[in-house]
Write an enzyme that holds these catalytic residues in place. Structure first.
Site, PDB file in Angstrom:
ATOM      1  N   MET A 163       0.864  -1.172   0.000  1.00  0.00           N
ATOM      2  CA  MET A 163       0.000   0.000   0.000  1.00  0.00           C
ATOM      3  C   MET A 163       0.904   1.227   0.000  1.00  0.00           C
ATOM      4  SD  MET A 163      -3.067   0.933   2.671  1.00  0.00           S
ATOM      5  CE  MET A 163      -2.058   0.574   4.088  1.00  0.00           C
ATOM      6  N   ARG A 296      -6.264  -1.751   9.166  1.00  0.00           N
ATOM      7  CA  ARG A 296      -6.457  -1.221  10.514  1.00  0.00           C
ATOM      8  C   ARG A 296      -6.927  -2.307  11.473  1.00  0.00           C
ATOM      9  NH1 ARG A 296      -8.888   4.808   8.898  1.00  0.00           N
ATOM     10  NH2 ARG A 296      -6.806   5.746   8.668  1.00  0.00           N
ATOM     11  N   TYR A 440       1.290   3.426  12.735  1.00  0.00           N
ATOM     12  CA  TYR A 440       1.025   3.243  11.306  1.00  0.00           C
ATOM     13  C   TYR A 440      -0.421   2.851  11.014  1.00  0.00           C
ATOM     14  CZ  TYR A 440       2.639  -1.775  11.837  1.00  0.00           C
ATOM     15  OH  TYR A 440       2.850  -3.073  12.192  1.00  0.00           O
ATOM     16  N   GLU A 441      -0.748   2.937   9.745  1.00  0.00           N
ATOM     17  CA  GLU A 441      -2.127   2.766   9.247  1.00  0.00           C
ATOM     18  C   GLU A 441      -3.073   3.792   9.874  1.00  0.00           C
ATOM     19  OE1 GLU A 441      -1.993   1.189   6.827  1.00  0.00           O
ATOM     20  OE2 GLU A 441      -0.519  -0.384   7.080  1.00  0.00           O
ATOM     21  N   GLY A 442      -2.586   4.991  10.102  1.00  0.00           N
ATOM     22  CA  GLY A 442      -3.376   6.048  10.738  1.00  0.00           C
ATOM     23  C   GLY A 442      -3.128   6.045  12.224  1.00  0.00           C
TER      24      GLY A 442
END
Length: 595
Positions: A163, A296, A440-442
């Site tokens: 990603m 997530r 990570y991932e927001g």
């Protein structure tokens, strides 16, 4: 040296006794063959691979790390062989569509295997983990030709996925991305730009790597609405679908990290690389969020997996370590000292980890079941309800699991004292590995904002109302049961608190939007603790009538752990409520020059 044993008994409890997934999911046509015996066999085989193949590589992989040699990333010794074993067993496609070579088993089962994988070797888990996310995004949004070519190879693990969002100047604010896409004469696109922090961007495990890249078309409007999603392979497939000519994408650098050192985190340079559009032009963020939400949830499972393996090793150490005497007098007078399990503070740390682990495992299983229902339930209303619940709890799972997972790993290191700080015991690695998951991932602050700014308001507040109704239904069902009063009473109070606080926050936000940002992190944690209280009440309702049976010890331990949660962890909501109601002023009144 650390050890790990998959918590199969507790997984079976969640799957069959709490969720009744063996009954509810087999009633759905795609899972008709997913019998209790099959699920048991899958869990046992997954445990064997995780315990016997992947866990032994964890410490060595951390020490060796990945290395970049002439543009190629080499993973630690044993990883390529382990990856072939993982793929060869069909684990990469466990819950994937059989039309593309998947096993077609429930996500509810897949989440449990994912937990074992993360406990055994979280760095390794990231290679198939990003591939699964790419599979979901491409399956949902890719054109038929791309799906038929790429999905079977992603499902089998022959090819892996990434990603590619973040750029050196743009992380959370995707609207600042500069990577561009120019049209080519053959209908493809030429992608140019640099992406950073790309997990599995380059490695030696799969024969091809499929990058999903956000970029801008020449006519793109500014900001987040001008981004499109492209599929960019490392090797361009030939006429037979095999890796052919090398594409113009390369690893420019390998990040050297605090943790997850055996996972390759790369700077990726796209220099006019050939790519194909996925989804509609300028709609790339919506497409990418299919992958992002998958990741997530997976990152949340990382928090659970690391907290579980840390707990197991801390509990084993506490049983054997002799230090001082119990405050009430010697418990092991024949020994020079008592085991540290006699000390209340050691028990506090261990039980905090255990109670959150078992509650989180229940929430992970429940969330996965909602995913299965949202995809396969024959009734549209049931699919919509399940989809709403998944959307609501996704930021909660990601943020709470990773926050508490890091806290639990720290607690468990503390149980070992000085030995926990020494590499050979393995505990310090779990702390380092767990730290990234809240970033990570927001970041978890972004997850909290997603909850309070979006999920509370979607469809006129329909999402939280669905959750409140489920929790209140549990309270009503068990309100008259004296044996469950110590669970139902606190749950009822906290559901009422959460409902009132939600209404209060919406009102205050209408007056001052800063109130949402000020409350977000505390509100998410309060929500998570309340959801876990709901699930602990449901688990207690199952266990309370099984204390005298053949496995009575398991159920008595379950109830005792649940009591600890309700009496020692859930009261955190009192402080969280007070902090939220203090409002934004204590934060926003501080002049910027004072920082």
């Amino acid at each position: 040296m650390p050890t790990y044993r998959a918590p199969l008994r507790d997984m079976r409890f969640v799957y069959t006794e709490l969720l009744e997934a063996d009954r509810r999911l087999t009633a759905l046509e795609p899972f008709a063959e997913a019998s209790a015996d099959l699920v048991e066999a899958v869990l046992e085989e997954g445990a064997k691979v995780c315990e016997g193949v992947l866990f032994p590589l964890n410490q060595a992989g951390d020490v060796e790390g990945c290395r970049l040699e002439e543009g190629a990333v080499r993973t630690p010794a044993g990883f390529p062989e382990a990856y072939r074993t993982w793929c060869g067993g069909g684990w990469t496609g466990l819950a994937c569509d059989p039309d593309y070579g998947g096993q077609g088993l429930p996500e509810t089962l897949g989440f449990m295997v994912e937990e074992m994988l993360c406990s055994a070797n979280v760095s390794f888990s990231l290679y198939p983990g990003l591939t699964r996310g790419a599979y979901h995004a491409l399956r949902a949004h890719g054109p038929e030709a791309l799906r038929r070519l790429y999905l079977p190879r992603l499902v089998s693990g022959e090819w892996s996925g990434t990603m590619c969002l973040t750029e050196p100047h743009a992380g959370t604010d995707l609207g600042l991305l500069r990577t561009r896409a120019e049209p080519a004469e053959d209908g493809a696109w030429r992608i140019t730009g640099t992406k950073i922090f790309i997990t599995s961007g380059e490695h030696d495990l799969a024969e091809n790597i499929v990058h999903l890249v956000l970029a801008r078309l020449p006519d793109a409007p500014p900001g987040i609405k001008g981004l499109s999603l492209f599929l960019v392979p490392k090797f361009l497939p030939d006429g037979d679908g095999n890796p052919g000519e090398r594409n113009a994408v390369a690893c420019g650098a390998l990040e050297h990290k605090m943790g997850i050192r055996a996972s390759s985190t790369c700077v990726m340079n796209f220099d006019g690389a050939t790519g194909w559009l996925v989804g509609e032009p300028h709609k790339g963020v919506a497409c990418m969020f299919t992958m992002m939400n998958t990741e997530r949830l997976a990152i949340g499972i990382q928090g659970l997996g690391l907290a579980e393996v840390a707990y197991q090793n801390a509990a084993a150490y506490a049983r054997e370590r002799l230090q001082s005497r119990a405050l009430s007098g010697p418990r092991q007078p024949e020994q020079a000292a008592d085991s540290i399990l006699v000390h209340p503070d050691v028990r506090r740390m261990l039980l905090t980890a255990r109670a959150c682990n078992e509650g989180a495992r229940a929430l992970a299983g429940w969330t996965a079941m909602q995913i299965d229902l949202s995809r396969h339930h024959p009734e549209p209303e049931a699919r919509e309800a399940a989809e709403d619940l998944v959307a609501l709890v996704t930021p909660v799972v990601k943020a709470f699991f990773t926050d508490y997972g890091f806290e639990a790993a720290n607690h468990c290191l503390q149980v070992l004292g000085g030995h926990g700080y020494i590499r050979e015991w393995g505990m310090e690695q779990y702390v380092r590995d767990a730290r990234i998951a809240s970033i990570y991932e927001g970041t978890n602050g972004i997850q909290a904002l997603d909850l309070v700014r979006r999920k509370l308001y979607l469809h006129d507040g329909r999402l939280p109302e669905r959750l409140f109704a489920l929790m209140e239904e549990t309270v009503s069902a068990h309100l008259e049961e004296a044996a469950l009063a110590e669970f139902v009473g606190p749950l009822a109070a906290e559901v009422a608190r959460l409902r009132a606080l939600t209404d209060w926050l919406r009102t205050r936000a209408g007056e001052n939007p800063e109130e949402l940002g000020a409350a977000a992190v505390d509100y998410l944690r309060l929500t998570a603790l309340t959801i876990l209280a709901w699930l602990w009440t449901r688990m207690a309702a199952v266990a309370v009538n099984k204390q005298d049976g053949e496995e009575g010890g398991f159920y008595r331990a379950k109830l005792a752990t649940g009591r600890f949660y309700m009496q020692r962890i859930l009261p955190q909501n009192l402080a969280l409520d007070a902090a939220i109601r203090a409002g934004a002023a204590p934060l926003m009144a501080h002049d910027e020059s004072w920082f």
